[in-house]
Design a protein around this motif. Structure first.
Motif, PDB file in Angstrom:
ATOM      1  N   SER A  71      14.858   7.268  78.218  1.00  0.00           N
ATOM      2  CA  SER A  71      15.937   7.884  77.435  1.00  0.00           C
ATOM      3  C   SER A  71      16.996   8.502  78.339  1.00  0.00           C
ATOM      4  CB  SER A  71      15.370   8.962  76.504  1.00  0.00           C
ATOM      5  OG  SER A  71      14.453   8.418  75.582  1.00  0.00           O
ATOM      6  N   ARG A  76      20.297   7.614  75.798  1.00  0.00           N
ATOM      7  CA  ARG A  76      19.994   7.653  74.364  1.00  0.00           C
ATOM      8  C   ARG A  76      18.477   7.711  74.217  1.00  0.00           C
ATOM      9  NH1 ARG A  76      18.030   2.721  72.863  1.00  0.00           N
ATOM     10  NH2 ARG A  76      18.432   1.002  74.317  1.00  0.00           N
ATOM     11  N   VAL A  77      17.998   8.271  73.128  1.00  0.00           N
ATOM     12  CA  VAL A  77      16.568   8.393  72.918  1.00  0.00           C
ATOM     13  C   VAL A  77      15.968   7.026  72.620  1.00  0.00           C
ATOM     14  CG1 VAL A  77      14.764   9.400  71.459  1.00  0.00           C
ATOM     15  CG2 VAL A  77      16.738  10.788  72.133  1.00  0.00           C
ATOM     16  N   TYR A 256      10.959  14.021  75.036  1.00  0.00           N
ATOM     17  CA  TYR A 256      11.647  13.867  73.755  1.00  0.00           C
ATOM     18  C   TYR A 256      10.624  13.495  72.685  1.00  0.00           C
ATOM     19  CZ  TYR A 256      16.223  14.015  75.986  1.00  0.00           C
ATOM     20  OH  TYR A 256      17.347  14.429  76.674  1.00  0.00           O
ATOM     21  N   GLU A 259      13.837  15.033  68.923  1.00  0.00           N
ATOM     22  CA  GLU A 259      15.278  14.884  69.110  1.00  0.00           C
ATOM     23  C   GLU A 259      15.742  13.457  68.810  1.00  0.00           C
ATOM     24  OE1 GLU A 259      13.521  18.074  71.515  1.00  0.00           O
ATOM     25  OE2 GLU A 259      13.145  15.904  71.381  1.00  0.00           O
ATOM     26  N   ILE A 260      16.960  13.334  68.349  1.00  0.00           N
ATOM     27  CA  ILE A 260      17.546  12.004  68.148  1.00  0.00           C
ATOM     28  C   ILE A 260      18.686  11.747  69.130  1.00  0.00           C
ATOM     29  CG2 ILE A 260      16.866  11.841  65.731  1.00  0.00           C
ATOM     30  CD1 ILE A 260      19.740  12.619  64.967  1.00  0.00           C
ATOM     31  N   ASP A 261      19.066  12.777  69.881  1.00  0.00           N
ATOM     32  CA  ASP A 261      20.061  12.648  70.935  1.00  0.00           C
ATOM     33  C   ASP A 261      19.522  13.281  72.212  1.00  0.00           C
ATOM     34  OD1 ASP A 261      22.290  11.440  69.428  1.00  0.00           O
ATOM     35  OD2 ASP A 261      22.362  13.375  68.379  1.00  0.00           O
ATOM     36  N   THR A 262      20.000  12.810  73.359  1.00  0.00           N
ATOM     37  CA  THR A 262      19.557  13.383  74.628  1.00  0.00           C
ATOM     38  C   THR A 262      20.170  14.762  74.836  1.00  0.00           C
ATOM     39  OG1 THR A 262      21.338  12.244  75.807  1.00  0.00           O
ATOM     40  CG2 THR A 262      19.193  11.136  75.710  1.00  0.00           C
ATOM     41  N   ASP A 263      19.536  15.532  75.719  1.00  0.00           N
ATOM     42  CA  ASP A 263      19.934  16.910  75.977  1.00  0.00           C
ATOM     43  C   ASP A 263      19.997  17.119  77.497  1.00  0.00           C
ATOM     44  OD1 ASP A 263      19.933  19.960  74.883  1.00  0.00           O
ATOM     45  OD2 ASP A 263      18.687  19.812  76.690  1.00  0.00           O
TER      46      ASP A 263
END
Length: 288
Positions: A71, A76-77, A256, A259-263
């Protein structure tokens, strides 16, 4: 013998956090380590890809760690490695190696992650002898682990003539920081056997401490508290005492999962660990 890490007891209130980070981490500057990973190429011309073998107890987050690294590098996850949220038994049954795509189709990063069945008690989980053979490069992708016995040399998944690329170049122990994943003395003994075998082969070793957000409320509130958390440092020390892995080779991370988005902060911990894994593998191959 192994302290509070392995005994199922109620978790005490978290101690007051450290006022300063006891390990410095480049928060807000993940680009430095990320660029290193993206630019990395093995110096040994015989090596196409570093092989990073993950091992540890069932439910520790090995497959999720692979997905998280993927990811971070994809931005992106992703979820290529099958992971499970119910830890009654190992969800991973086969020996499988994952390449991570870089750029266009057919282009991959020069390192791979090999996922194996989790380590458990007698007649459960991956056989220690299989893990030893895997480190030497004798097991092919697709091998279905048999907890009761090691692979036979007559098995079509047995590699009789492993090359440098088949061998393991870095061994990574993955353990959960949560107290819900209690390790028995037998499981720890098996993990120690794997570690000793790797040491005899000269293979470098690191550890990944997962689920830090579930283990520590302060980290759940803000992941940047990871190196201020006394509770997590105690967990790292427990792991150091139980398996003998040095503290500077233990990396707490959050995978992850919701989560649906990376951080950026999650990514920072991951690429910091990944950079060190790559360094260790490169040193090992160059010293052969």
């Amino acid at each position: 013998m192994f302290g509070g890490w392995f005994k199922p007891k109620p978790r005490p209130p978290s101690p007051e956090p450290f006022t300063e980070e006891w390990r410095k981490i480049p928060w807000g500057n993940k680009g430095r380590d990320l660029q290193f990973v993206r630019d990395y190429q093995p110096h040994n011309d015989e090596l196409k890809q570093q092989r990073i073998l993950l091992y540890g107890p069932t439910g520790s987050g090995k497959s999720s760690f692979i997905n998280t690294v993927d990811s971070v590098l994809q931005g992106r996850v992703t979820g290529r490695a099958s992971a499970d949220a119910i830890f009654l038994e190992s969800f991973t049954k086969k020996f499988r190696t994952y390449k991570i795509q870089k750029g266009g189709p057919g282009e991959f990063y020069p390192f791979t992650f090999t996922d194996i069945m989790g380590i458990e008690d007698t007649n459960k989980g991956a056989c220690v002898e299989d893990i030893k053979l895997a480190m030497r490069g004798h097991i092919k992708d697709g091998y279905n682990f048999n907890p009761a016995s090691k692979i036979s040399e007559d098995d079509h998944n047995y590699n009789k003539t492993p090359t440098l690329n088949d061998q393991v170049h870095v061994l990574v122990c993955v353990v959960s920081a949560t107290t819900s994943n209690i390790l028995s003395a037998e499981t720890v003994t098996k993990m120690r056997q794997v570690r000793i075998a790797a040491n005899d082969m000269g293979i470098p070793q690191l550890a990944i401490l997962t689920k830090i957000d579930e283990a520590c409320p302060e980290v759940n509130a803000d992941i940047k508290n990871v190196y201020r958390s006394k509770y997590l440092k105690e967990k790292m020390v427990d792991l150091n005492v139980a398996l003998g892995i040095p503290l500077n080779c233990i990396f707490p991370v959050k995978n992850y999962h919701s989560e649906i988005d990376t951080d950026d902060d999650i990514d920072t911990l991951i690429v910091s660990a990944l950079r060190q894994i790559i360094h260790f593998g490169e040193d090992f191959v160059n010293n052969l």
